[in-house]
Design a protein around this motif. Structure first.
Motif, PDB file in Angstrom:
ATOM      1  N   CYS A   1    -129.602 -73.292 -40.450  1.00 14.97           N
ATOM      2  CA  CYS A   1    -128.787 -72.510 -41.078  1.00 14.97           C
ATOM      3  C   CYS A   1    -127.352 -72.859 -40.620  1.00 14.97           C
ATOM      4  O   CYS A   1    -126.530 -73.245 -41.272  1.00 14.97           O
ATOM      5  CB  CYS A   1    -128.671 -70.762 -40.124  1.00 14.97           C
ATOM      6  SG  CYS A   1    -129.836 -69.841 -41.323  1.00 14.97           S
ATOM      7  N   ASP A   2    -127.568 -73.315 -39.478  1.00 13.78           N
ATOM      8  CA  ASP A   2    -125.585 -73.997 -38.879  1.00 13.78           C
ATOM      9  C   ASP A   2    -125.377 -74.843 -39.934  1.00 13.78           C
ATOM     10  O   ASP A   2    -124.786 -75.816 -39.302  1.00 13.78           O
ATOM     11  CB  ASP A   2    -124.951 -73.825 -37.504  1.00 13.78           C
ATOM     12  CG  ASP A   2    -125.018 -73.041 -36.719  1.00 13.78           C
ATOM     13  OD1 ASP A   2    -124.974 -71.235 -37.601  1.00 13.78           O
ATOM     14  OD2 ASP A   2    -125.721 -72.042 -35.712  1.00 13.78           O
TER      15      ASP A   2
ATOM     16  N   GLY B   1    -125.043 -75.120 -43.702  1.00  5.96           N
ATOM     17  CA  GLY B   1    -123.792 -74.761 -43.057  1.00  5.96           C
ATOM     18  C   GLY B   1    -123.700 -72.781 -43.546  1.00  5.96           C
ATOM     19  O   GLY B   1    -122.630 -72.383 -44.546  1.00  5.96           O
ATOM     20  N   VAL B   2    -125.251 -71.542 -43.142  1.00  4.14           N
ATOM     21  CA  VAL B   2    -125.164 -70.879 -43.655  1.00  4.14           C
ATOM     22  C   VAL B   2    -123.997 -70.223 -42.606  1.00  4.14           C
ATOM     23  O   VAL B   2    -124.025 -69.657 -42.093  1.00  4.14           O
ATOM     24  CB  VAL B   2    -126.250 -70.508 -43.813  1.00  4.14           C
ATOM     25  CG1 VAL B   2    -126.917 -69.043 -43.754  1.00  4.14           C
ATOM     26  CG2 VAL B   2    -127.578 -70.837 -44.210  1.00  4.14           C
ATOM     27  N   SER B   3    -123.036 -68.852 -43.497  1.00  2.00           N
ATOM     28  CA  SER B   3    -122.456 -68.221 -42.320  1.00  2.00           C
ATOM     29  C   SER B   3    -122.799 -67.198 -41.829  1.00  2.00           C
ATOM     30  O   SER B   3    -123.334 -66.494 -42.129  1.00  2.00           O
ATOM     31  CB  SER B   3    -121.640 -67.839 -43.819  1.00  2.00           C
ATOM     32  OG  SER B   3    -122.538 -66.259 -43.891  1.00  2.00           O
ATOM     33  N   ARG B   4    -121.863 -66.988 -40.960  1.00  2.00           N
ATOM     34  CA  ARG B   4    -122.913 -66.420 -39.640  1.00  2.00           C
ATOM     35  C   ARG B   4    -123.381 -65.101 -39.845  1.00  2.00           C
ATOM     36  O   ARG B   4    -123.988 -64.721 -39.734  1.00  2.00           O
ATOM     37  CB  ARG B   4    -121.836 -66.299 -38.419  1.00  2.00           C
ATOM     38  CG  ARG B   4    -121.183 -67.840 -37.982  1.00  2.00           C
ATOM     39  CD  ARG B   4    -121.329 -67.630 -36.054  1.00  2.00           C
ATOM     40  NE  ARG B   4    -121.847 -70.061 -36.655  1.00  2.00           N
ATOM     41  CZ  ARG B   4    -121.047 -70.252 -35.424  1.00  2.00           C
ATOM     42  NH1 ARG B   4    -119.580 -69.874 -35.136  1.00  2.00           N
ATOM     43  NH2 ARG B   4    -120.907 -71.516 -35.369  1.00  2.00           N
TER      44      ARG B   4
ATOM     45  N   LYS C   1    -124.254 -64.188 -42.297  1.00  2.00           N
ATOM     46  CA  LYS C   1    -125.114 -63.771 -43.201  1.00  2.00           C
ATOM     47  C   LYS C   1    -126.703 -64.150 -42.448  1.00  2.00           C
ATOM     48  O   LYS C   1    -127.884 -64.262 -42.625  1.00  2.00           O
ATOM     49  CB  LYS C   1    -125.537 -64.445 -44.808  1.00  2.00           C
ATOM     50  CG  LYS C   1    -124.482 -64.021 -46.182  1.00  2.00           C
ATOM     51  CD  LYS C   1    -125.110 -64.868 -47.194  1.00  2.00           C
ATOM     52  CE  LYS C   1    -124.669 -65.428 -47.015  1.00  2.00           C
ATOM     53  NZ  LYS C   1    -124.672 -66.289 -48.495  1.00  2.00           N
ATOM     54  N   ARG C   2    -126.271 -65.022 -41.708  1.00  2.22           N
ATOM     55  CA  ARG C   2    -127.354 -65.397 -40.818  1.00  2.22           C
ATOM     56  C   ARG C   2    -128.137 -64.537 -39.961  1.00  2.22           C
ATOM     57  O   ARG C   2    -129.228 -64.801 -40.301  1.00  2.22           O
ATOM     58  CB  ARG C   2    -126.087 -66.687 -39.702  1.00  2.22           C
ATOM     59  CG  ARG C   2    -127.773 -67.376 -39.200  1.00  2.22           C
ATOM     60  CD  ARG C   2    -126.586 -67.986 -37.882  1.00  2.22           C
ATOM     61  NE  ARG C   2    -125.711 -67.706 -36.332  1.00  2.22           N
ATOM     62  CZ  ARG C   2    -125.381 -68.239 -36.244  1.00  2.22           C
ATOM     63  NH1 ARG C   2    -125.005 -68.901 -35.957  1.00  2.22           N
ATOM     64  NH2 ARG C   2    -125.134 -67.536 -34.991  1.00  2.22           N
TER      65      ARG C   2
ATOM     66  N   ARG D   1    -120.339 -66.446 -49.418  1.00  2.00           N
ATOM     67  CA  ARG D   1    -119.791 -66.693 -48.521  1.00  2.00           C
ATOM     68  C   ARG D   1    -117.759 -67.195 -48.151  1.00  2.00           C
ATOM     69  O   ARG D   1    -117.660 -67.381 -49.817  1.00  2.00           O
ATOM     70  CB  ARG D   1    -120.217 -66.878 -47.218  1.00  2.00           C
ATOM     71  CG  ARG D   1    -119.958 -68.948 -47.360  1.00  2.00           C
ATOM     72  CD  ARG D   1    -121.564 -69.376 -46.550  1.00  2.00           C
ATOM     73  NE  ARG D   1    -121.406 -70.991 -46.792  1.00  2.00           N
ATOM     74  CZ  ARG D   1    -120.589 -71.228 -45.387  1.00  2.00           C
ATOM     75  NH1 ARG D   1    -119.927 -70.134 -45.099  1.00  2.00           N
ATOM     76  NH2 ARG D   1    -120.285 -72.676 -45.607  1.00  2.00           N
TER      77      ARG D   1
END
Lengths: 359, 280
Positions: free
Chosen positions: A104-105, A108-111, A113-114, A359
């Motif tokens: 996820c990181d 770049g998946v937003s925190r 939504k993670r 995001r």
């Protein structure tokens, strides 16, 4: 105008040692398609897929993925595709959850939504119960499932699957197929390489067959099957030693329409002909008249295995011996099953879509 | 046909560094070998050498206990072991597919490199702190106090760069865990012995004195020892213009920075080649 997820023109990839792994490949995959790339081991499938995901530079030609040039804008290509490598790729020292968090990181998946997304993916690949266990302790199948989930954390519009079910048992494979089908139904373009003809037949809207680095056939599974030239009649003889005589009978009596192929097999003979179904009984009668005992008899529609033999066989007669080896290898590889169970990314896509907020 | 792509990558350099740092730190905390077992050999050296050679050696040293003399060498040894682990980590990543997974992600590659290195730096500092504390417990004295202890950790980090680079090059060249471990460990002991680590060079045969002049370990050990004792300890190069321990520190740091740049460039070249060319 058609939108293409993948647009590759005249692509060639030559390794530093001079090996031409891929040459003159033209490939157009429409957005939303389930595209299959079929070929034996060493045919160039992985080289091509690595070129499409920017791991390799094409020596020649142009590659556009999701509208981005793979050479000029690799970052944009990477951000918009999911890639599941042939070898299971997870960090064995991290837990399932940590592996997904890393992915996820990395994408770049937003925190915000993670957390949810990880939970959904874990549920999807049925690893919720072991989410906080170190992946090293997982079975091969569980690792494969986790790997599949990590390829989808960012809900890419295009997913590359490099022989994703190699080594899976049939049940696991079916579960995975269902899942791939589902993400495709939801609009994700899928690019799949496989040695399993059954897999391609079941899933793909369209196929290319690659051999020795070049595309040798292209079309829907049905079109390709039609190229085989009819149905296949297999006859099993009581005395396989008599197969040559039986082949002669099948040929001499001019039983079948023009264009039929009649060949000996291990246990008897096989006839590929447009009228194989209707003239089959005539062949049996002819064989009885010739005093050749028949113990088995079967007419079937061509499978992609037959396509594969037909297209790879007809390409170069001179290299027939060579091709024979390659095919044999392909078949045996297709048959063997390592372990590993992979699954379903369908729900991932679904679940992810459900709570997809920018995001 | 539209698939939502609201997650399109918007990560920053700092986030990529952090993401990578977190992964490697979890790994080293979780894997007991990395943090603790790799300390066992240096600690055995520290305890055994001081017990076995302590009496003899102390008389050969001028007014310094062997504990105080040896601890700077042991922290350098710790840095060497940690540096070797860096390459082992990279080769593991190559073997389990994480190297490729990182390359195919949109993360900034320099940030990934920085993140991994940062995790290693933190680990070296933690390990050096453990060994320094143990040394003090055993009777070693840091003449320059707490500031000196911090400086020693800093020198260890700087010293580790060339060997980290070396073990990473081994990793991408061999692409094999065992070869990397053997290659990186094979050199450690001989290099330590033919340096100023365990005894004053003056007490050693001439050929070792010659080899020691070209041995990076001599510069690392002389620098940490200069801080430990608060005086000029370097014998391979005679510098007098800075005064006191700076006569050792300045030339040693120049040599270590030079080594770091040279080995570092080779490693960056090797790794980026491995990343862009044939990934098979």
């Amino acid at each position: 105008m058609t939108e293409y997820a993948i647009e590759a023109r005249d692509v060639a990839v030559t390794y530093a040692d001079g090996t031409e792994a891929v040459r003159d490949v033209d490939l157009l995959v429409e957005t939303g398609e389930f595209f299959g790339f079929l070929g034996p081991n060493g045919a160039g499938k992985t080289t091509l897929i690595k070129t499409l995901v920017t791991l390799l530079h094409p020596t020649d030609g142009t590659v556009t993925v999701n509208g981005f040039d793979a050479v000029a804008e690799p970052q944009s290509v990477r951000a918009t595709v999911g890639y599941m490598a042939q070898e299971t790729s997870i960090d064995p020292e991290l837990t399932a959850r940590e592996n997904l968090r890393f992915a996820c990181d990395a994408y770049g998946v937003s925190r915000a939504k993670r957390g949810n997304r990880i939970d959904e993916l874990l549920e999807l690949v049925e690893l919720t119960d072991v989410a906080d266990k170190v992946a090293d302790d997982f079975s091969g199948g569980m690792k494969k499932r986790l790997d599949a989930a990590t390829a989808l954390v960012h809900r890419p519009p295009l997913v590359f699957l490099d022989e994703p079910t190699t080594g899976l048992d049939p049940a696991a494979r079916n579960r995975l197929w269902e899942y791939f089908q589902r993400i495709n139904d939801e609009g994700t373009t899928v690019f799949l390489t496989t040695q399993y003809l059954e897999e391609a037949d079941q899933l793909c809207d369209r196929l290319s067959v690659i051999q020795d680095g070049a595309v040798v056939a292209d079309g829907t599974p049905e079109t390709l099957k039609r190229r085989v030239g009819g149905e296949i009649l297999a006859v099993e003889l009581a005395e396989p030693a008599e197969r040559e005589r039986a082949v002669a009978v099948a040929r001499d009596e001019s039983l079948f329409a023009e264009g039929a192929t009649i060949e000996p097999t291990e246990s008897g003979l096989a006839v590929t002909a447009r009228d194989a179904r209707t003239r089959g009984t005539d062949l049996l009668v002819a064989l009885r008249d010739a005093d050749i005992g028949v113990v088995g008899f079967d007419v079937r529609a061509p499978t992609l295995d037959d396509v594969f033999l037909a297209v790879t066989g007809e390409r170069t007669e001179a290299a027939a011996a060579d091709d024979g080896d390659v095919q044999a290898e392909a078949v045996s590889n297709g048959g063997d099953a390592r372990e590993a169970t992979m699954t379903d990314d369908g729900e991932t896509g679904a679940a992810a879509d459900a709570n997809g907020v920018s995001r | 046909m539209s698939v939502q792509t609201d997650d399109r990558y918007g990560g920053s350099f700092a986030r990529d560094v952090w993401t990578t740092f977190v992964r490697w730190t979890i790994k080293s905390v979780r894997n007991p070998f990395v943090l603790v077992v790799s300390l066992v050999q240096p600690i055995i050296f520290l305890v055994l050498f001081t017990q076995v050679f302590g009496g003899v050696a102390t008389s050969a040293l001028e007014g310094v206990t062997y504990e105080t003399y040896l601890v700077p060498a042991i922290v350098i040894q710790v840095a060497l072991v940690a540096a070797a682990t860096s390459g082992i980590g990279l080769v593991n990543d190559i073997e389990n597919g994480m190297f490729e997974k990182t390359l195919v992600s949109p993360m900034n590659r320099v940030a990934v490199f920085v993140g991994k290195t940062l995790a290693e730096v933190v680990r070296i500092i933690a390990q050096v702190t453990i060994v320094l504390s143990l040394g003090v417990v055993l009777g070693a004295e840091i003449a320059t106090g707490l500031t000196g202890a911090v400086a020693i950790a800093g020198i260890c980090v700087l010293f580790s760069v060339w060997f980290t680079a070396f073990s990473n090059v081994l990793a991408v060249v061999t692409r094999d865990e065992e070869s990397t471990i053997i290659g990186a460990n094979l050199l450690q002991l001989p290099l330590l012995f033919v340096s100023s680590a365990f005894l004053p060079l003056a007490a050693l045969p001439t050929w070792i004195q010659t080899v020691a002049t070209f041995n990076p370990i001599t510069y690392g050990v002389d620098a940490t020892r200069a801080v430990m004792l608060g005086e000029d300890t370097m014998t391979v190069i005679d510098v007098t213009r800075f005064g006191g321990m700076w006569d050792t520190l300045v030339p040693a740091i120049v040599v270590l920075v030079g080594l770091a740049l040279a080995f570092g460039s080779v490693a960056i070249y090797a790794i980026s080649r491995a990343a862009s060319a044939d990934v098979q």
